[in-house]
Design a protein around this motif. Structure first.
Motif, short mmCIF file in Angstrom:
data_model
loop_
_atom_site.label_atom_id
_atom_site.label_comp_id
_atom_site.label_asym_id
_atom_site.label_seq_id
_atom_site.Cartn_x
_atom_site.Cartn_y
_atom_site.Cartn_z
N GLY A 133 0.92 -1.00 -0.07
CA GLY A 133 0.04 0.17 0.10
C GLY A 133 0.71 1.41 0.08
N TRP A 134 1.74 1.23 0.79
CA TRP A 134 2.73 2.41 0.90
C TRP A 134 3.61 2.49 -0.28
CZ3 TRP A 134 0.99 5.99 3.83
CH2 TRP A 134 0.37 5.56 5.11
N LEU A 135 4.06 1.44 -0.63
CA LEU A 135 4.87 1.54 -2.08
C LEU A 135 4.06 1.99 -3.25
CD1 LEU A 135 7.32 0.52 -3.50
CD2 LEU A 135 6.21 -1.82 -3.86
N GLY A 136 2.55 1.54 -3.28
CA GLY A 136 1.75 2.06 -4.31
C GLY A 136 1.69 3.64 -4.16
N ILE A 137 1.30 3.92 -3.03
CA ILE A 137 1.26 5.54 -2.66
C ILE A 137 2.33 6.32 -3.31
CG2 ILE A 137 0.94 7.11 -0.85
CD1 ILE A 137 -0.70 5.19 0.63
N ARG A 138 3.50 5.64 -3.00
CA ARG A 138 4.62 6.50 -3.26
C ARG A 138 4.80 6.71 -4.99
NH1 ARG A 138 9.73 8.20 -2.19
NH2 ARG A 138 11.47 7.95 -3.74
N LYS A 139 4.58 5.50 -5.70
CA LYS A 139 4.38 5.48 -7.01
C LYS A 139 3.58 6.47 -7.67
CE LYS A 139 6.09 0.52 -7.17
NZ LYS A 139 7.53 0.65 -7.73
N ALA A 140 2.33 6.51 -6.69
CA ALA A 140 1.33 7.26 -7.12
C ALA A 140 1.47 8.88 -7.38
CB ALA A 140 -0.05 7.10 -6.56
N ASN A 141 2.46 9.13 -6.21
CA ASN A 141 2.83 10.61 -5.86
C ASN A 141 4.18 10.90 -6.85
OD1 ASN A 141 1.25 11.35 -3.81
ND2 ASN A 141 2.39 10.24 -2.35
N MET A 142 4.82 9.94 -7.10
CA MET A 142 5.79 10.24 -8.28
C MET A 142 5.28 10.54 -9.60
SD MET A 142 8.75 7.64 -7.22
CE MET A 142 9.97 8.24 -8.48
N CYS A 143 4.08 9.67 -9.98
CA CYS A 143 3.47 10.10 -11.25
C CYS A 143 2.73 11.31 -11.09
CB CYS A 143 2.31 8.98 -11.45
SG CYS A 143 2.70 7.28 -11.83
N LEU A 144 2.27 11.76 -10.12
CA LEU A 144 1.73 13.23 -10.03
C LEU A 144 2.94 14.04 -10.05
CD1 LEU A 144 -1.08 12.43 -7.54
CD2 LEU A 144 -1.45 12.72 -10.02
N ASP A 145 3.94 14.25 -9.48
CA ASP A 145 4.94 15.01 -9.53
C ASP A 145 5.69 15.10 -10.70
OD1 ASP A 145 4.49 15.28 -6.58
OD2 ASP A 145 6.02 14.18 -6.22
N LYS A 146 5.69 13.97 -11.43
CA LYS A 146 6.50 14.30 -12.65
C LYS A 146 5.34 14.20 -13.99
CE LYS A 146 10.00 12.57 -10.56
NZ LYS A 146 11.07 13.45 -10.30
N LEU A 147 4.22 14.61 -13.90
CA LEU A 147 3.49 14.84 -14.93
C LEU A 147 3.66 15.85 -15.79
CD1 LEU A 147 0.67 13.52 -15.87
CD2 LEU A 147 -0.69 15.12 -14.68
N ASP A 148 4.27 16.92 -15.41
CA ASP A 148 4.71 18.08 -16.35
C ASP A 148 5.75 17.55 -17.28
OD1 ASP A 148 2.77 19.68 -15.33
OD2 ASP A 148 3.97 20.84 -13.72
N GLN A 149 6.19 16.56 -16.73
CA GLN A 149 7.57 16.14 -17.61
C GLN A 149 7.12 15.56 -18.89
OE1 GLN A 149 10.82 14.09 -15.70
NE2 GLN A 149 10.47 15.39 -13.90
N LEU A 150 5.93 14.96 -18.84
CA LEU A 150 5.19 14.42 -20.35
C LEU A 150 5.09 15.32 -21.39
CD1 LEU A 150 3.83 11.78 -21.37
CD2 LEU A 150 1.76 12.08 -20.14
#
Length: 607
Positions: A133-150
């Motif tokens: 669960g915590w691993l998935g939360i970290r991955k979700a936050n990374m996706c949101l933080d990096k979204l502008d790079q797409l």
């Protein structure tokens, strides 16, 4: 990925998430690939590959990764098997610590080492609600933080659409993973940013409702970014017909509704207010979320599949991945079901003494063929013929004495093809049935482990299916509006009675009578019984008994078996055990190492 999700997007997910979640400098040290952060997040195809690793963090309770063997059910459904108690994957007589500190056979905790344990029986990585669960939360936050790079769309599909898909999935999973932890442990910190590897964690525990509201915000934001059907998007058309299992708008609404219903349930309302009854406001909000899914069902997006196809929600005879139009959200990364299959078979069919026997008190929830409780004076039920004239779901869920349970030639030759659950029978006790019943719902009992069943069988237990939505909607509407009111403030709404009847009619059971729908309290018990039957063994019961604040009552702690002789001249209900359930058991204990990190992260009461 399975569930027909094409691996096109998943090409990067097996390596990169581990690298990013541990330390970004790891990328500079990779030997077999020169991949930079920009390479991953600049292009949709690789960004989506990273995002899809969030799917891998969803706990698959019916999969060998968990080694759960149906032991996720800690309610009143089963008597524990011998090996079950020894392995500690049952509740170990109330000692939930067994699955928390240092023991990896736990659907709640999982394996403590996510990065290095990839081999052998005891080191195979096992997904638990806490660790993954915590691993998935970290991955979700990374996706949101990096979204502008797409900045680079894939195969001509609109960039804005592809950004929305990434954002919608990340918001969904951030809310979902927090919810899985919340409903088992209670209030936790809500992590909505990527935690630095070197940072010191000092986030305080929030209250249950504070976390529930944060979850609701994420799911509310995710829904409009997600498609009802991925095949209807330009991006989804690239993998048209192979998008089954991806997160949809319906999945967001389903978890949103569950989160709100849980927040409004007696346990959670009692923790927050001292009043252990339903919270009407939360029930109204939950009903509104569920109503959106029912509206999709009315449009043909979802449907209750015919009764003869209901098992396709859990397994398919051709060994392909189970999925139907009734499935709304489930784990989409499943494997051959080797451990579950071998472990849960009765000993006579190759099992390992894990076998769980449905309790007599749980079997009694199944009514008669006319839809009446077996205790009703007008019921077509005979105590001397307890296996006759029952609810059709009894025959799809339960193995009873005299039932054909195996069709292999070897089983027939050994005389093992007919269940002998009477006292002294071949299949009673010693790793077989201790209660007089076995369970049938999650597999066709046609082969034993030794003739290929283990390698060819796949089982899935949906996180949410449409029948569950109807029953949760009915519960929320009944508590907020009453049993026979279609809420005027919810578009295209139906009554609680109609919602339950849709599930019953699909099962071949007659609609509810006025006797069992006369008022809110009567209807409450009717809905709870219907949940017990329709959703039997699907990882709902333990959570339901807790959120309803009834788990401490004797009725739900006492587990009974049924004793009878070969000729059925008598049937005696006998108390087999009384499980331990104290007030502290309404919440799981936090791992000791985690609560010792800082004072603001305190342990749950009693632990």
């Amino acid at each position: 990925m399975t569930m027909k999700i094409r691996k096109l997007y998943y090409m990067m997910a097996l390596v990169l998430p581990i690298a990013f979640s541990s330390c970004e400098d790891y990328l500079d040290k990779a030997v077999d690939a020169e991949i930079t952060e920009d390479d991953v997040f600049r292009k949709f195809v690789t960004f989506q590959g990273f995002a899809e690793d969030m799917y891998q963090c969803v706990v698959d309770i019916a999969n060998r990764d968990i080694d759960g063997m149906n032991n996720w059910n800690w309610g009143d459904e089963f008597l524990p098997g011998i090996h079950t108690e020894r392995m500690g994957v049952f509740d170990n007589n109330g000692d939930y610590w067994y699955g928390i500190n240092g023991v990896n056979h736990s659907v709640f905790m999982g394996n403590s080492n996510l990065l290095t344990d990839f081999g052998g029986w005891n080191s195979h990585p096992q997904r638990g609600y806490w660790n993954y669960g915590w691993l998935g939360i970290r991955k979700a936050n990374m996706c949101l933080d990096k979204l502008d790079q797409l900045v680079e769309p894939y195969m001509g599909a609109p960039l804005d659409e592809q950004k929305n898909l990434i954002q919608g999935q990340a918001l969904f999973f951030r809310g979902y993973f927090h919810w899985e932890i919340l409903r088992a442990w209670g209030g936790i910190p809500y992590i909505d940013y990527t935690v630095d590897a070197g940072s010191v964690m000092r986030e305080p525990r929030l209250s249950y409702w504070e976390v529930a509201e944060r979850i609701n915000q994420d799911l509310e934001a995710a829904a409009p970014l997600l498609p009802v059907d991925w095949d209807d998007t330009q991006t989804g058309q690239i993998t048209g017909g192979e998008n089954t299992g991806r997160i949809t708008r319906g999945a967001a609404w389903a978890i949103q509704g569950k989160n709100l219903l849980y927040a409004g349930s007696p346990l959670m309302n009692g923790v927050m207010t001292g009043n252990y009854d339903y919270n009407v406001d939360y029930c109204k909000r939950a009903a509104a979320a569920f109503a959106k899914i029912i509206d999709l069902a009315d449009q043909g997006i979802y449907e209750l599949v015919p009764m003869e196809e209901r098992s396709n929600n859990f397994y398919k005879n051709d060994a392909t991945q189970p999925w139907t139009k009734e499935t709304i959200f489930t784990n989409s990364a499943s494997q051959d079901n080797a451990w579950n299959t071998a472990g849960d078979l009765m000993a006579n069919f190759g099992g390992w003494e894990h076998h769980l026997s449905p309790t007599q008190n749980y079997v009694e929830y199944y009514g008669d063929l006319n839809g009446l409780p077996i205790t009703d004076p007008d019921a077509v039920y005979d105590e001397m013929h307890p296996f006759d004239n029952r609810d059709p779901r009894f025959y799809t869920d339960i193995i009873y004495d005299g039932m054909t349970i195996a069709f292999s030639e070897d089983a027939v030759n050994k005389g093992d093809n007919i269940a002998q659950f009477y006292l002294g029978g071949r299949h009673r006790g010693s790793g077989n049935s201790d209660s007089g019943y076995s369970w049938y719902k999650f597999r066709p009992i046609r082969r034993g482990m030794d003739d290929g069943f283990q390698k060819t069988f796949r089982v899935n237990c949906p996180k949410v299916r449409l029948a569950d939505v109807y029953l949760m909607y009915a519960e929320a509407v009944n508590e907020a509006y009453g049993p026979n009111v279609a809420p005027a403030d919810i578009p295209n709404s139906i009554t609680a009675i109609e919602a339950v009847n849709r599930v019953r009619i699909r099962a071949g059971v007659k609609p509810l009578t006025d006797k069992y729908t006369s008022d809110k309290l009567t209807m409450r018990e009717t809905i709870r019984t219907e949940r017990a039957v329709e959703l039997a063994f699907e990882n709902h019961r333990w959570y339901d008994l807790r959120r309803w604040y009834v788990g401490h009552l004797s009725k739900y702690k006492e587990k009974y078996c049924l004793d009878f002789d070969k000729d059925h001249t008598y049937f005696t209900k006998r108390l087999y055990l009384t499980k331990v359930f104290e007030m502290k058991h309404y919440w799981m204990p936090f791992p000791t190492a985690d609560v010792n990190l800082y004072p603001a992260f305190d342990q749950n009461p009693g632990w």
